[in-house]
Design a protein around this motif. Structure first.
Motif, PDB file in Angstrom:
ATOM      1  N   HIS A 129       0.834  -1.204   0.000  1.00 56.80           N
ATOM      2  CA  HIS A 129       0.000   0.000   0.000  1.00 56.80           C
ATOM      3  C   HIS A 129       0.866   1.250   0.000  1.00 56.80           C
ATOM      4  N   HIS A 130       1.965   1.157   0.713  1.00 58.25           N
ATOM      5  CA  HIS A 130       2.928   2.265   0.706  1.00 58.25           C
ATOM      6  C   HIS A 130       3.418   2.530  -0.719  1.00 58.25           C
ATOM      7  N   GLU A 131       3.762   1.490  -1.410  1.00 57.69           N
ATOM      8  CA  GLU A 131       4.263   1.684  -2.771  1.00 57.69           C
ATOM      9  C   GLU A 131       3.163   2.235  -3.679  1.00 57.69           C
ATOM     10  N   GLN A 132       1.943   1.816  -3.452  1.00 61.96           N
ATOM     11  CA  GLN A 132       0.842   2.368  -4.258  1.00 61.96           C
ATOM     12  C   GLN A 132       0.650   3.865  -3.992  1.00 61.96           C
ATOM     13  N   GLN A 133       0.829   4.254  -2.750  1.00 59.51           N
ATOM     14  CA  GLN A 133       0.774   5.700  -2.487  1.00 59.51           C
ATOM     15  C   GLN A 133       1.828   6.425  -3.305  1.00 59.51           C
ATOM     16  N   HIS A 134       3.010   5.844  -3.331  1.00 59.05           N
ATOM     17  CA  HIS A 134       4.097   6.490  -4.082  1.00 59.05           C
ATOM     18  C   HIS A 134       3.856   6.431  -5.580  1.00 59.05           C
ATOM     19  N   GLN A 135       3.117   5.440  -6.060  1.00 62.43           N
ATOM     20  CA  GLN A 135       2.763   5.447  -7.485  1.00 62.43           C
ATOM     21  C   GLN A 135       2.018   6.730  -7.835  1.00 62.43           C
TER      22      GLN A 135
END
Lengths: 447, 447, 447, 447
Positions: free
Chosen positions: C164-170
């Motif tokens: 989910h963290h990486e999706q935020q950064h996407q």
């Protein structure tokens, strides 16, 4: 107010004339001490007279870091005598207050830490009345000491330096309070009773040649001078011509109206950056009023006197105006060459005008208004003369440590005491400073 | 000084009690006008009494953009009556000075342009004496108008708002001048004659439970309230517990000594950034003195009173201290629930202490010192209540336009007038503000 | 480029659907690990696909302190898995580079010191190729670890958090690079091949009522949620109505053209100060073009699509527009009530539009475009829910420490991954932030 | 890399020697065009060789407003030929891109508006590959034009100016990228393969006398010179002595270790303010390493070479070190007098060291290392020579508009091309600039 005030300065002048020589002079100390006492009291009275029209509130504020509150000037000039004369030369002296050295030291690192400059305006205590008591206390002690008959030559030299120091601050009292009052939308006056600008027209602008060759500049050693005026030394000058008078408001107005503040090709790069960043559109204190301009003065808002020397210019503006005029600024040596045989006379503080004005009549020499009216920006960076040595100790910080990034001005202004000036006198400010009475005399190469 | 000053506030209180109802009340206007006249004169006297120990210089300075000069407060509160009462309701009224609306409008866009807030400290004119004359002039006209018997209900509402407005500024007079005096290395006092801190010990800290469920908060409509306290509305609260008293200096000292200001895990991200950028190491006004601390007060530097409620905390510090304590800040609704049946009493401005102090004895209710001593930071962002509608016109700018990025405080402080407070009163400041008497009451979840 | 990229996101979605439950779910770890591996690879591919159209130079720059270079996002999201999963759960793991923790830690104080945020754009080393190698290295190790069959539940929770963290950064990759490209006078596109805006008209704006009373909000516990969505709790809501769709560019254009940016009465005080200080005259990315506006998009400059939801508004602008419209912003609880039974569907990143657009057709529920297109500013300050407890250790810094001075947004945007969203999802930004795809849905009181 | 690169510079030198005369020379234009073509190609190759070790990312960043990205230097030097040569002299020329003049104009107001200097690092487009294509395109057109046989003398003068302009930027490429790489905590190298510092000891420091009297300084008119070196003119010099070599790191280390950075009496007032505000404790690029220092170089971190000339000093530091040493800085005229008969030789860029180093052996003249190693700060403010006239048109902005607040440096550095230097060459930077290879040669008065 006006009369008594003028006489305060009148005393300064006549006394100054009597003291005569400065540091290298061999007269008996007692006579020198007596003469200095007269002058001391006179200078101190003159300072008080400048502050007198102002309320305690007026004397409290600091409108920008470069300026200081009037009250602070009153205390700082007093501290100078306490620190550098009484504390060192008067054995019995006890300081008026243990913390005043901290509050009123300006920048002397060797003397100890000090209150931050930009925060001087927050010192509501000591109150003005206490500062007045401080002044009286130190004045009495200095007078006792001078009368005591045991003053060494070197200590008297420092006292004399203190008098010139206080005279510098007299000018700053007026330029700083002018700036402070201008921040007020009511545009209040320092004194409501100042004389109106004369209707005198400015004389025509001509250029007068100066020969080239080796010249000597700097303190000739015949009286007091600051260390930055020494040593006298030779320079090579190319032939040039200097304007017969400073540029007028009419001439600056033409610069404004022909888009001078919007034409980068007229400006130094730093200068045009300042124009843009600060929104300059005319000299400081000019304000649009219908189709024209009014001008803020120590006497309040007035119609712009087109014949008077333009003032409150930064170096950048002076330089751009010179370029606009097909000319350049003089070097400080060229200026000194033009002024070296001229008497120190003109629209100076004793005249009671407190504002530049057109010369009443042409003088005898080729150059009008070299002294008084406006300080004249030169193109010379403020730098040590060849062989310059600062004084030892804390007083060595007086001048030398400012010798970078500032520019020399010459000639004094309408708020400079006459006895404070000399042809060799070097004033200096950063190139963006506008709150001094600073104008421009054009110069041209002759080859 | 002290006695007459105290009685000035004494009048405020008793009068306030007599006026009673506020905006939704139907009494005859003449009686209301008469009661408001008494209160008006009393509030005005109280303001003047707060400024009286200060010189014109002291009243001149502005130590930071958030603060204003005392003289400006005196004039601004006067302008409020001139602008919103006399100019609108008194047909014959002529303004005291045509430019004062420009100088002394704080932030009312609908009324016109104004002097920039950070430059209020540069207004040396009008002098304090002129501001006093302005105050007297407006006071006389308001009194005439109130006595004239033709005041409409809505105009009286605005007058009453003006009284509460002036009371807010009474508190600011003290917090602003405290900050200004603190800038002076001499650490001068507002009044030298303030009472010493008592030796009273703080009562032990306990937590008292509050039930959850639907509660009503906001103005119950029984007297004056600001628009931001309305409308009364329902909220759902979870069960929680609130501390029996505010945190003390002793408790904050433990936070300091256990490295609280150096431990990022205790802080909100913005808070720790402020700690670093501004070099915070202790609450504002604490100064290291040997191994311990002294504290700057309106009476000058004093030993830190460990039993007194900690004060001059930012929201960031209050929040970090709560985390350090294994607790949290209360919400404003939780606080209001605890306070809604408590009398407005405690160490308020009429007590003449002007500094937080330990509660003399335990009160009857479960919570001590809800009112007075220190404003208590909540965890609630300042926001409109459901259904909030600002007043129409310029007065709608009074509260509503500040409803972002600020945090609610509750309960009043040692410099708040008693008649100014209510359980529903919402004060608000930015989370980095430290110059108010603001402290912390801990809270805990119960589940 | 387009097709493969779309399929990268396609995989994300379908996989996400398969994983299903989150933290309180009791399935066997091995199955969960397998499902997470699929999702992990899918999320990682999607990130790489977003960066793929950009050169190493494009991925290098940082256009403001709030934004980060794309390359930094690529490395930071990788470091998250290295730091919080591999270093803690995989016993044999050796870090890829000893200094990457320093370079790519964002703000976790508990993990150690880090490179200053505003200077991320100066890190030309590691080069993009090295960052790609770092990504591959960590991906391989995570895959090995997941396949190894010895993953504890808590570690898998952290891995899922990392997804989910990486999706935020996407999402930030796209908003940050959009801002960076906009700084270039050439106005270059992220991808030249984006679809043109449709000619679809916006549906009419209506208001749909929501009932008042006690409601439950926050994570219902049926899948992954951030800690800031918990605990689920009750709130009291007053009856209100929400707009059937977000405000359109046409509606914002009316605000601009009717002087919205010049009328202080429409703005919060802080908001109008921002308007003045920053010279705002229209939403970010609007540029005057003759009589109208064009708009900068991830596909370059385009005519302003009047039917599309307005975007790149700050909270201040959203709030002022609402006041202009005789409405207000919804609270986050009101929004959640409206959205809680709606499917997460709409113009989200998988749609491949990368820009808000008018809804193609009316949906079945009363509210269109709750999810996707633009994040919707609420009037709710970002604050802890009653009973909120951050996670222990460094991951407790993920959300809690930002809970001051920021404002909640809901619903996701055209660049949010579908599997990242929920009705309870709380996004938050400072009220002056404009570089996100953030718009406004109006609300009204019903009483 | 190394060999081919060195040969690139080798070509520069030999070619430069062949071209010979500059602007006042009467040779046939065709021969001059041919010689300039050789030199043009050689200078362009040398620039490319300096950038070659850097990735596109490395060439993208701008570490401070004073510095520019390497890619920008590559494009700007190309634009100079496009703007001032091809667009004006080559009738058929079509610009490579219509917006490049906007992107790559540095400061020429007369040519039109331009991209803001501090934002050059945000221009990710054009990509490095496009800039390379731009370079090739312009090179080809210039070559065609030069071969075309119709070049006027004035146009060839501008071309030659362009070559010197590009050589200036070659030096900036290295100083700017050194600064940029230093911002990276990894302290990466520009090239890993640079030679190690030699073990050579520094020769002893002696002072060599220069006579006083009238001297001539400035461009003697025998080759290319910038306008700021003209006109040649007379000056009066007092007798003085100059150090036989620049101050070494060992000497600066003594200054550091004896508290030089903490002793205000050694500093100009502005200088000590810079020390305090920026936390200077040693020359730029020195880093504490245990008890000693390491130094960041274009080859990465290295032990501090005590015998090498100290570098990366600001004027303030050079001046304070001189005062510490009981000496002063030379004037630019004194320096020129010492250097006027010396060959331009030493540790210059062609030597491939890219770092100052101790002189391998004593030269024949009295002064070692006048050229190369480090630029030497003088005490001379950068000002127009008497009779200075800037070139007409935009190229008049090249030098003249910077003649305030900057200080002259002389002699070139280890990254200056040999053919770019002359004894009369005047470099200039603000007194706080540290990122150049700038050191100090002491001077003393002789009287």
């Amino acid at each position: 107010m006006g009369p008594s005030w003028t006489s305060a300065f009148g005393v300064v002048d006549s006394t100054a004339a009597q003291i005569g020589p400065g540091r290298r002079r061999g007269g008996p100390d007692a006579a020198r001490a007596a003469a200095l006492l007269d002058r001391f009291l006179s200078v101190r009275r003159a300072t008080a007279a400048l502050a007198a029209p102002l309320s305690a509130e007026d004397q409290q504020v600091q409108s920008m870091p470069d300026a200081s509150p009037v009250k602070w000037h009153l205390a700082h000039t007093t501290w100078f005598f306490e620190e550098f004369v009484l504390s060192r030369a008067a054995p019995e002296y006890r300081r008026f207050h243990p913390r005043y050295a901290y509050l009123f030291n300006s920048y002397y690192e060797a003397v100890g830490p000090r209150h931050e400059r930009p925060r001087r305006g927050l010192l509501t205590r000591p109150a003005l009345a206490e500062v007045s008591a401080y002044r009286a206390f130190v004045e009495e002690r200095v007078a006792e000491w001078l009368r005591g008959g045991r003053c060494g030559e070197a200590d008297l030299d420092v006292l004399e330096l203190g008098l010139h120091h206080e005279q510098q601050h007299q000018e700053l009292v007026l330029t700083d309070v002018k700036h402070a009052l201008f921040q007020n939308p009511l545009r209040p006056a320092w004194r409501e009773d100042l004389p109106d600008p004369t209707g005198t027209a400015a004389p025509p602008l001509t250029f007068k040649a100066l020969p080239g060759g080796v010249a000597e500049v700097g303190d000739p050693g015949e009286g007091f001078a600051f260390d930055n005026e020494r040593p006298r030394h030779r320079v090579w000058l190319e032939p040039c011509a200097l304007a017969s008078r400073p540029a007028t408001n009419a001439e600056l107005l033409a610069f404004v109206e022909e888009g001078g503040y919007r034409r980068p090709e007229l400006w130094l790069s730093d200068g045009f950056a300042a124009v843009r960043a600060r929104g300059w559109e005319a000299p400081l204190y000019w304000e649009r009023d219908g189709a024209g301009f009014v001008e803020f003065t120590l006497g309040g808002l007035r119609p712009l006197d087109l014949a008077a020397p333009a003032s409150h210019l930064s170096f950048y503006e002076a330089d751009a105006f010179a370029r606009f005029s097909g000319a350049r600024l003089p070097t400080e040596e060229e200026w000194e060459l033009a002024a070296r045989d001229e008497p120190v006379a003109g629209n100076l503080v004793e005249g009671g005008r407190f504002h530049p004005c057109a010369a009443a009549a042409e003088g005898e020499g080729p150059f009008a208004q070299l002294f008084g009216d406006v300080w004249e920006w030169t193109r010379s960076a403020y730098a040590p003369y060849p062989g310059f040595t600062p004084a030892p100790g804390a007083l060595g910080e007086y001048n030398g440590k400012f010798m970078v990034s500032q520019v020399v001005l010459r000639g004094g202004s309408c708020v400079t005491p006459t006895s404070h000036l000399r042809p060799t006198y070097r004033n200096f400010f950063y190139p963006d400073a506008r709150w001094q009475f600073a104008g421009v005399r054009l110069a041209k190469d002759l080859r």
